[in-house]
Structure formats: C-alpha cells, structure tokens
Design an enzyme around this catalytic site. Structure first.
Site, PDB file in Angstrom:
ATOM      1  N   HIS A  57       3.160 -21.976  11.931  1.00 13.70           N
ATOM      2  CA  HIS A  57       3.318 -20.840  12.854  1.00 13.70           C
ATOM      3  C   HIS A  57       2.614 -19.622  12.293  1.00 13.70           C
ATOM      4  CE1 HIS A  57       6.621 -20.211  10.035  1.00 13.70           C
ATOM      5  NE2 HIS A  57       6.904 -19.037  10.563  1.00 13.70           N
ATOM      6  N   HIS A  59       3.347 -16.586  11.278  1.00 16.87           N
ATOM      7  CA  HIS A  59       3.828 -15.585  10.320  1.00 16.87           C
ATOM      8  C   HIS A  59       2.970 -15.572   9.056  1.00 16.87           C
ATOM      9  CE1 HIS A  59       8.146 -15.292  12.153  1.00 16.87           C
ATOM     10  NE2 HIS A  59       7.276 -14.521  12.766  1.00 16.87           N
ATOM     11  N   ASP A  61       3.502 -15.139   5.939  1.00 22.93           N
ATOM     12  CA  ASP A  61       3.885 -15.891   4.732  1.00 22.93           C
ATOM     13  C   ASP A  61       3.587 -17.388   4.888  1.00 22.93           C
ATOM     14  OD1 ASP A  61       6.099 -15.843   6.616  1.00 22.93           O
ATOM     15  OD2 ASP A  61       7.347 -16.749   5.066  1.00 22.93           O
ATOM     16  N   HIS A  62       3.068 -17.789   6.045  1.00 12.72           N
ATOM     17  CA  HIS A  62       2.664 -19.184   6.264  1.00 12.72           C
ATOM     18  C   HIS A  62       1.153 -19.357   6.422  1.00 12.72           C
ATOM     19  CE1 HIS A  62       6.796 -20.818   6.772  1.00 12.72           C
ATOM     20  NE2 HIS A  62       7.009 -19.534   6.920  1.00 12.72           N
ATOM     21  N   HIS A 111      12.185 -19.696  16.489  1.00  6.20           N
ATOM     22  CA  HIS A 111      11.853 -18.720  15.441  1.00  6.20           C
ATOM     23  C   HIS A 111      10.601 -17.950  15.872  1.00  6.20           C
ATOM     24  CE1 HIS A 111      11.283 -17.193  11.342  1.00  6.20           C
ATOM     25  NE2 HIS A 111      10.049 -17.646  11.369  1.00  6.20           N
ATOM     26  N   ASP A 130       9.753 -23.070   9.748  1.00  7.18           N
ATOM     27  CA  ASP A 130      10.936 -22.203   9.766  1.00  7.18           C
ATOM     28  C   ASP A 130      11.859 -22.555  10.934  1.00  7.18           C
ATOM     29  OD1 ASP A 130       9.908 -20.944   7.563  1.00  7.18           O
ATOM     30  OD2 ASP A 130       9.476 -19.040   8.557  1.00  7.18           O
ATOM     31  N   HIS A 168      11.524 -22.633   3.087  1.00 10.47           N
ATOM     32  CA  HIS A 168      12.127 -21.553   2.286  1.00 10.47           C
ATOM     33  C   HIS A 168      13.302 -22.059   1.459  1.00 10.47           C
ATOM     34  CE1 HIS A 168      10.038 -18.005   3.984  1.00 10.47           C
ATOM     35  NE2 HIS A 168       9.986 -18.721   5.092  1.00 10.47           N
TER      36      HIS A 168
HETATM   37 ZN   LIG Z   1       8.415 -17.551   9.937  1.00 10.06          ZN
END
Ligand SMILES: [Zn+2]
Length: 252
Positions: A57, A59, A61-62, A111, A130, A168
């Site tokens: 996805h 975001h 941090d991905h 999410h 996530d 995570h």
């Molecule tokens: Zn995320």
C-alpha cells in the site's frame, strides 16, 4: 515444491520487511521497501540480488525506498495503482508467478483503500501488509469497519496453516488490548505469556499462523459467543462486533 527462502528484517521503529528468495532461479522479492538502505543491507547479509518488489500500500513506511531500489537493481515492481514506480498493477484476485511459484492477490481495503495482500498457496504463506497483524489489525485510515471486516474475512478463509507475515511489531500492545476483549480465552492467555518472553528477548512475534490468529486475535473473533457476551453485543452482526472492537482499540 515449497522451496522459497524467507528473510525478515526490522526497519524504522517497528516495521518488518521480508525478502523472499528462490535458490534455483536466484530471484528475490522484497515485500515492501520503506527503507532502501535497510533492504540493501538485508540483501547483502544474505548475498541475494533484488529482482522484484511487491508493494502492499501507499504509506511511506512501506514504499519510500521503492524508486531508489528500482533504480539501483532494475527490479520489477508489482503493486496497486497509484504508487509511483509500479510496473505491474494488481487488484483483487489477480495471479502471477514469481520464480515459477503462483502468487494470488487479495484486495483488503480498510487501513488504506489500495491495500493488496500477496498469497502464495504452494508456500502456505500470505503477506498481509497493514491489514492483519499478529493479534491485531490495521487502523481504519481510509476505509470503514464494514470494509475492513470484509477484507479480514477474505484472509480468514485461507487454510488455517497459512503463515502470516505482517508488517509491524505491535504485538505486545495488541496482546494487552486483546486480553481486555477476550479475558478468559486460554489460548490467548498462553500466547500473551509467550509474546512477553519473545519481546523481553527482543525476538520477533512475526510471522504467525492463521490458526493462531483465528484462536486468539479478537479482530477475527467477532462471532465468538464469549466476546459478544463480554461486549454486550450478543445479538449484533459480526460486522458490528468488529466495529466495536476496532473502536475500543483506537481508544485503548
Ligand atoms: Zn500503513
């Protein structure tokens, strides 16, 4: 022929990346890539050469490392529409092969709206991004509870012995929350103790198995009579029970 190799590594404060490697072909896929330096260092540790990225996805941090890794390794990027650098867009129920192994995609919005999970049936392995965590599920940033419950239901239908790689290390907090929802679940009580020990030794609680999640993760247990009783929602729909649990977690 379950013969892929997996290397999970931490990055940022609580993210996990995974490298998936085929020793025969030499192909290596990185599941997400929030930190290019961390992925490169994991590749070096294993002596593997990056050929693919599967993005879950949008975001940061991905995917923050995506364009850097693509430029350095000239790898093929598979992921949802809307992410810069994706070569092959995937949505729900697509299939492709990686190193001769079938990969199925599941669209699991909630999410984010774009969330894609990657399921390798022959490997009995799923990468849940996530959406589903060890003892938890993702926060509802772009979708609602109904959407997330539907998404989690797709994952719940996979074989129980499926290995679940999530993104995570939130498990200790998830366990503390889970015990407020399902306090008399013996499997959960045991698991929470095991998690405490793992984390005290700085060991990961990811991956887990779908069977463990089905038995102990409150976000997958909306149909459980004891949980419904505990929440005062005996006659609610599964979706309503899930929504209540998700809201309680947001305020936990
Ligand atoms: Zn995320």
């Amino acid at each position: 022929m379950a013969n892929l190799q997996y290397h999970q590594y931490p990055y940022m404060s609580d993210n996990y990346g995974v490298l998936v490697h085929c020793p025969q072909s030499g192909d290596t896929a990185s599941i997400d890539c929030g930190d290019a330096a961390a992925t490169n260092s994991a590749l070096q540790t294993k002596g593997w050469n990056l050929t693919h990225i599967f993005a879950t996805h949008h975001h940061a941090d991905h995917v923050a490392g995506l364009t850097t890794l693509k430029a350095e390794h000239n790898c093929k990027v598979i992921g949802p529409a809307g992410i810069n650098g994706v070569d092959q867009q995937v949505s729900d129920n697509d299939q492709f092969t990686f190193a001769g192994i079938e990969v199925h995609t599941l669209h699991t919005p909630g999410h984010t709206k774009d969330m894609i999970n990657y399921y390798l049936p022959a490997e009995k392995t799923v990468f849940t991004g996530d959406t589903l965590f060890t003892l938890g599920c993702g926060r509802l940033f772009e979708g609602d509870a109904k959407m997330m419950w539907h998404s989690l239901s797709k994952l719940m239908r996979l074989p129980p012995d499926t290995i679940v790689y999530s993104s995570h290390e939130y498990t200790e907090a998830n366990a503390a929350f889970a015990l407020t929802i399902d306090p008399h679940n013996g499997a959960l009580l045991q698991r929470a103790e095991k998690i405490k020990t793992l984390r005290a030794n700085n060991e990961p609680t990811v991956p887990s198995t779908l069977a463990e999640e089905l038995a102990t993760n409150p976000f997958l247990r909306a149909q459980d009579p004891a949980i419904r009783q505990h929440l005062g929602l005996a006659d609610a729909t599964d979706e309503e029970v899930f929504a209540e649990i998700r809201q309680r977690k947001d305020n936990f």
